[in-house]
Scaffold this motif. Sequence first.
Motif, PDB file in Angstrom:
ATOM      1  N   ALA A  42      35.875  37.396  21.728  1.00  0.00           N
ATOM      2  CA  ALA A  42      35.030  36.969  22.850  1.00  0.00           C
ATOM      3  C   ALA A  42      35.797  37.064  24.162  1.00  0.00           C
ATOM      4  CB  ALA A  42      34.527  35.553  22.623  1.00  0.00           C
ATOM      5  N   ALA A  43      37.069  36.691  24.161  1.00  0.00           N
ATOM      6  CA  ALA A  43      37.895  36.792  25.370  1.00  0.00           C
ATOM      7  C   ALA A  43      38.078  38.258  25.764  1.00  0.00           C
ATOM      8  CB  ALA A  43      39.250  36.126  25.149  1.00  0.00           C
ATOM      9  N   ARG A  44      38.299  39.109  24.786  1.00  0.00           N
ATOM     10  CA  ARG A  44      38.463  40.548  25.050  1.00  0.00           C
ATOM     11  C   ARG A  44      37.180  41.121  25.651  1.00  0.00           C
ATOM     12  NH1 ARG A  44      39.895  42.213  19.961  1.00  0.00           N
ATOM     13  NH2 ARG A  44      42.003  41.546  20.441  1.00  0.00           N
ATOM     14  N   HIS A  45      36.048  40.752  25.090  1.00  0.00           N
ATOM     15  CA  HIS A  45      34.759  41.223  25.608  1.00  0.00           C
ATOM     16  C   HIS A  45      34.543  40.734  27.038  1.00  0.00           C
ATOM     17  CE1 HIS A  45      32.772  41.872  21.382  1.00  0.00           C
ATOM     18  NE2 HIS A  45      33.833  42.618  21.581  1.00  0.00           N
ATOM     19  N   GLU A  46      34.892  39.477  27.305  1.00  0.00           N
ATOM     20  CA  GLU A  46      34.741  38.956  28.660  1.00  0.00           C
ATOM     21  C   GLU A  46      35.608  39.731  29.642  1.00  0.00           C
ATOM     22  OE1 GLU A  46      35.741  35.000  31.270  1.00  0.00           O
ATOM     23  OE2 GLU A  46      35.232  34.708  29.161  1.00  0.00           O
ATOM     24  N   ALA A  47      36.835  40.028  29.244  1.00  0.00           N
ATOM     25  CA  ALA A  47      37.729  40.784  30.128  1.00  0.00           C
ATOM     26  C   ALA A  47      37.162  42.170  30.418  1.00  0.00           C
ATOM     27  CB  ALA A  47      39.118  40.888  29.511  1.00  0.00           C
ATOM     28  N   MET A  48      36.677  42.837  29.396  1.00  0.00           N
ATOM     29  CA  MET A  48      36.098  44.176  29.585  1.00  0.00           C
ATOM     30  C   MET A  48      34.872  44.113  30.495  1.00  0.00           C
ATOM     31  SD  MET A  48      36.369  45.802  25.794  1.00  0.00           S
ATOM     32  CE  MET A  48      37.928  46.214  25.035  1.00  0.00           C
ATOM     33  N   TRP A  49      33.999  43.135  30.239  1.00  0.00           N
ATOM     34  CA  TRP A  49      32.789  42.983  31.043  1.00  0.00           C
ATOM     35  C   TRP A  49      33.148  42.692  32.499  1.00  0.00           C
ATOM     36  CZ3 TRP A  49      30.961  38.857  33.885  1.00  0.00           C
ATOM     37  CH2 TRP A  49      29.652  38.950  34.337  1.00  0.00           C
ATOM     38  N   THR A  50      34.122  41.815  32.697  1.00  0.00           N
ATOM     39  CA  THR A  50      34.522  41.450  34.051  1.00  0.00           C
ATOM     40  C   THR A  50      35.073  42.667  34.797  1.00  0.00           C
ATOM     41  OG1 THR A  50      35.006  39.202  33.318  1.00  0.00           O
ATOM     42  CG2 THR A  50      35.950  39.874  35.418  1.00  0.00           C
ATOM     43  N   MET A  51      35.828  43.492  34.106  1.00  0.00           N
ATOM     44  CA  MET A  51      36.351  44.705  34.739  1.00  0.00           C
ATOM     45  C   MET A  51      35.222  45.616  35.205  1.00  0.00           C
ATOM     46  SD  MET A  51      39.559  45.497  32.255  1.00  0.00           S
ATOM     47  CE  MET A  51      40.863  44.292  32.065  1.00  0.00           C
ATOM     48  N   ARG A  52      34.141  45.666  34.444  1.00  0.00           N
ATOM     49  CA  ARG A  52      32.995  46.489  34.842  1.00  0.00           C
ATOM     50  C   ARG A  52      32.262  45.914  36.050  1.00  0.00           C
ATOM     51  NH1 ARG A  52      31.655  51.501  34.523  1.00  0.00           N
ATOM     52  NH2 ARG A  52      29.467  50.998  34.427  1.00  0.00           N
ATOM     53  N   GLN A  53      32.392  44.610  36.277  1.00  0.00           N
ATOM     54  CA  GLN A  53      31.688  43.960  37.386  1.00  0.00           C
ATOM     55  C   GLN A  53      32.381  44.170  38.728  1.00  0.00           C
ATOM     56  OE1 GLN A  53      28.613  42.770  36.547  1.00  0.00           O
ATOM     57  NE2 GLN A  53      29.364  43.634  34.624  1.00  0.00           N
ATOM     58  N   VAL A  54      33.642  44.578  38.719  1.00  0.00           N
ATOM     59  CA  VAL A  54      34.356  44.839  39.974  1.00  0.00           C
ATOM     60  C   VAL A  54      33.791  46.124  40.560  1.00  0.00           C
ATOM     61  CG1 VAL A  54      36.595  45.332  41.018  1.00  0.00           C
ATOM     62  CG2 VAL A  54      36.431  43.668  39.168  1.00  0.00           C
ATOM     63  N   THR A  55      33.325  46.051  41.805  1.00  0.00           N
ATOM     64  CA  THR A  55      32.663  47.206  42.405  1.00  0.00           C
ATOM     65  C   THR A  55      33.315  47.628  43.716  1.00  0.00           C
ATOM     66  OG1 THR A  55      31.094  45.798  43.571  1.00  0.00           O
ATOM     67  CG2 THR A  55      30.426  46.601  41.411  1.00  0.00           C
ATOM     68  N   TRP A  56      33.040  48.861  44.080  1.00  0.00           N
ATOM     69  CA  TRP A  56      33.401  49.372  45.396  1.00  0.00           C
ATOM     70  C   TRP A  56      32.372  48.847  46.394  1.00  0.00           C
ATOM     71  CZ3 TRP A  56      38.032  51.324  45.779  1.00  0.00           C
ATOM     72  CH2 TRP A  56      38.595  51.988  44.706  1.00  0.00           C
ATOM     73  N   PRO A  57      32.633  48.970  47.685  1.00  0.00           N
ATOM     74  CA  PRO A  57      31.652  48.495  48.683  1.00  0.00           C
ATOM     75  C   PRO A  57      30.252  49.105  48.525  1.00  0.00           C
ATOM     76  CG  PRO A  57      33.750  48.865  49.743  1.00  0.00           C
ATOM     77  CD  PRO A  57      33.884  49.382  48.320  1.00  0.00           C
ATOM     78  N   ASP A  58      30.177  50.314  47.965  1.00  0.00           N
ATOM     79  CA  ASP A  58      28.864  50.946  47.798  1.00  0.00           C
ATOM     80  C   ASP A  58      28.127  50.459  46.544  1.00  0.00           C
ATOM     81  OD1 ASP A  58      30.189  52.202  45.732  1.00  0.00           O
ATOM     82  OD2 ASP A  58      29.938  54.230  46.512  1.00  0.00           O
ATOM     83  N   GLY A  59      28.746  49.527  45.797  1.00  0.00           N
ATOM     84  CA  GLY A  59      28.099  48.955  44.627  1.00  0.00           C
ATOM     85  C   GLY A  59      28.416  49.636  43.316  1.00  0.00           C
ATOM     86  N   LYS A  60      29.131  50.735  43.353  1.00  0.00           N
ATOM     87  CA  LYS A  60      29.480  51.445  42.117  1.00  0.00           C
ATOM     88  C   LYS A  60      30.651  50.736  41.434  1.00  0.00           C
ATOM     89  CE  LYS A  60      27.920  55.953  43.630  1.00  0.00           C
ATOM     90  NZ  LYS A  60      28.279  57.333  43.934  1.00  0.00           N
ATOM     91  N   ALA A  61      30.639  50.775  40.111  1.00  0.00           N
ATOM     92  CA  ALA A  61      31.710  50.136  39.344  1.00  0.00           C
ATOM     93  C   ALA A  61      33.051  50.785  39.681  1.00  0.00           C
ATOM     94  CB  ALA A  61      31.437  50.253  37.857  1.00  0.00           C
ATOM     95  N   ARG A  62      34.051  49.956  39.898  1.00  0.00           N
ATOM     96  CA  ARG A  62      35.392  50.461  40.223  1.00  0.00           C
ATOM     97  C   ARG A  62      36.053  51.067  38.988  1.00  0.00           C
ATOM     98  NH1 ARG A  62      39.335  47.179  44.024  1.00  0.00           N
ATOM     99  NH2 ARG A  62      37.722  47.909  45.408  1.00  0.00           N
TER     100      ARG A  62
END
Length: 92
Positions: A42-62
């Motif tokens: 569950a912690a690993r999944h949260e980390a992966m999901w959180t990484m996907r939520q980080v975005t560039w100013p244009d809204g695209k995933a970093r």
Amino acid sequence: MTIIGAAPPTWNMQEILVHVAARHNFTPQEVRGDVLNKKLTAARHEAMWTMRQVTWPDGKARYSYPQIGTFFKRDHTTVMSACKRHAERANK
């Protein structure tokens, strides 16, 4: 500081990993490792999901699924599944 929705936009993958691991009382090495128990996964999944939520100013995933997969030494489809499962758990 806890991550509720998304990480601060300046955080890199290692910073996210360290934060999520600490929040779940694991080391970053444990979260990136191969052990499959419910709490660690569950912690690993949260980390992966959180990484996907980080975005560039244009809204695209970093970070792309393949980039996150490489970071965790896993296939990108594993990351896709992890993000989906974390989102489902978070919405319960």
